[in-house]
Design a protein around this motif. Structure first.
Motif, PDB file in Angstrom:
ATOM      1  N   PHE A  49       0.992  -1.292   0.103  1.00 20.21           N
ATOM      2  CA  PHE A  49      -0.011   0.110   0.135  1.00 20.21           C
ATOM      3  C   PHE A  49       1.039   1.146  -0.091  1.00 20.21           C
ATOM      4  N   THR A 238      -2.936   6.071   7.426  1.00 19.75           N
ATOM      5  CA  THR A 238      -2.952   5.349   6.142  1.00 19.75           C
ATOM      6  C   THR A 238      -2.611   6.762   5.297  1.00 19.75           C
ATOM      7  N   MET A 241      -1.042   6.611   1.720  1.00 25.32           N
ATOM      8  CA  MET A 241      -1.224   5.082   1.198  1.00 25.32           C
ATOM      9  C   MET A 241      -2.174   4.867  -0.070  1.00 25.32           C
ATOM     10  N   PHE A 243      -4.995   2.325  -1.561  1.00 23.81           N
ATOM     11  CA  PHE A 243      -5.680   1.137  -1.487  1.00 23.81           C
ATOM     12  C   PHE A 243      -7.006   1.019  -1.778  1.00 23.81           C
ATOM     13  N   GLU A 247      -9.609  -3.040   0.973  1.00 23.19           N
ATOM     14  CA  GLU A 247      -8.103  -3.246   1.589  1.00 23.19           C
ATOM     15  C   GLU A 247      -7.919  -2.264   2.753  1.00 23.19           C
ATOM     16  N   ALA A 251      -4.715  -2.262   5.488  1.00 25.20           N
ATOM     17  CA  ALA A 251      -3.796  -0.774   5.095  1.00 25.20           C
ATOM     18  C   ALA A 251      -3.675  -0.165   6.304  1.00 25.20           C
TER      19      ALA A 251
END
Length: 278
Positions: A49, A238, A241, A243, A247, A251
């Motif tokens: 990720f 996150t 990231m 994703f 997900e 993550a």
């Protein structure tokens, strides 16, 4: 769904192979006929990720190709049992090996899948004797196995944990013997290495690794780098990231993009020293 397909709708990992190894690693693929640094490890090295995991950051900073040989849930066996991959690693200028846990490798008590090391395959006759009251057919993953065995008997589980720790030191020593180039061991986790008893919940990674186990390998490597992300990096969560919606829970369990920046900073100096001709 295999891991290399999970990026669809999220991050494209450009899966690729190196040498004759059957394992799909994160791309884009780098050339290995010139100078490069090899990065071995699990999901943290792979950069699940993460758009720019620490191998990619270090490639940009040091100007030397980074071959990302990380693989999710990889234990020592994922590398030690892949002679074709070890041939690639042996051609590197230097290697960064993120310390793996002790649970995802074959040992006297159980065997794991040779590449997907978190997959439990079979209990040995020894484990079946020690835990006669356990039905091993219900287990498919090592952490589920270990959690159930711990809940069954803390005393017998302690014996299993000690075996895993001893086997890990020996197996890591074997792996390092097969790497004829400079190696940096990397501790990259959300906590400092601690006593085995602190892993009682079995939710830490790398699992079961103590400072004493790392010290046993110091004379086999060119350095040990410890990076525990700062409070601010952990607070990033996150952010940054990539994703898909499905997900998101996975993550949230990964180290942040900011943490990858911090570990790249910690590795840059020691790695540059190894890459600079003496």
């Amino acid at each position: 769904m295999t891991f290399d397909q999970m990026g669809r709708g999220g991050l494209d990992y450009f899966p690729c192979r190196y040498g004759q190894s059957k394992t799909l690693f994160r791309g884009p693929k780098r050339r290995i006929d010139g100078p490069f640094t090899a990065f071995l490890g699990g999901a943290e090295t792979y950069g699940k990720f993460i758009a720019h995991p620490y191998p990619a950051i270090l490639e940009e900073r040091l100007g030397v190709a980074s071959v990302n040989l990380g693989w999710p849930n990889a234990g020592v066996d994922a590398f030690l049992c892949d002679p074709d991959l070890l041939q690639v690693v042996a051609r590197a200028r230097a290697v960064v090996l993120r310390i793996p846990g002790a649970q995802n490798m074959s040992n006297r008590f159980y065997s794991v899948h040779p590449r997907r090391n978190d997959r439990f395959l079979q209990a040995s006759s020894l484990l079946q004797t020690v835990f006669r009251d356990v039905d091993f057919t219900e287990f498919h993953f090592t952490r589920h196995l270990l959690t159930s065995l711990r809940d069954t008997s803390a005393e017998r589980f302690a014996m299993l944990r000690e075996e895993l720790q001893q086997a890990w030191v020996a197996r890591m020593g074997q792996l390092l013997t097969h790497i004829p180039v400079p190696v940096l061991l990397l501790w990259f986790a959300d906590h400092e290495p601690a006593a085995a008893e602190d892993d009682a919940a079995l939710d830490r990674d790398p699992l079961f690794i103590t400072p004493q186990m790392i010290d046993a390998l110091r004379d086999r490597v060119n350095g040990v780098i410890t990076c525990v992300p700062s409070a601010s990096a952990r607070a990033e969560g996150t952010a940054g990231m990539i994703f898909s919606a499905l997900e998101a829970p996975a993550a949230a369990e990964q180290l942040s993009s900011a943490a990858h920046g911090e570990v790249a900073e910690a590795l840059a100096g020691p790695l540059e020293d190894l890459l600079t001709p003496g």
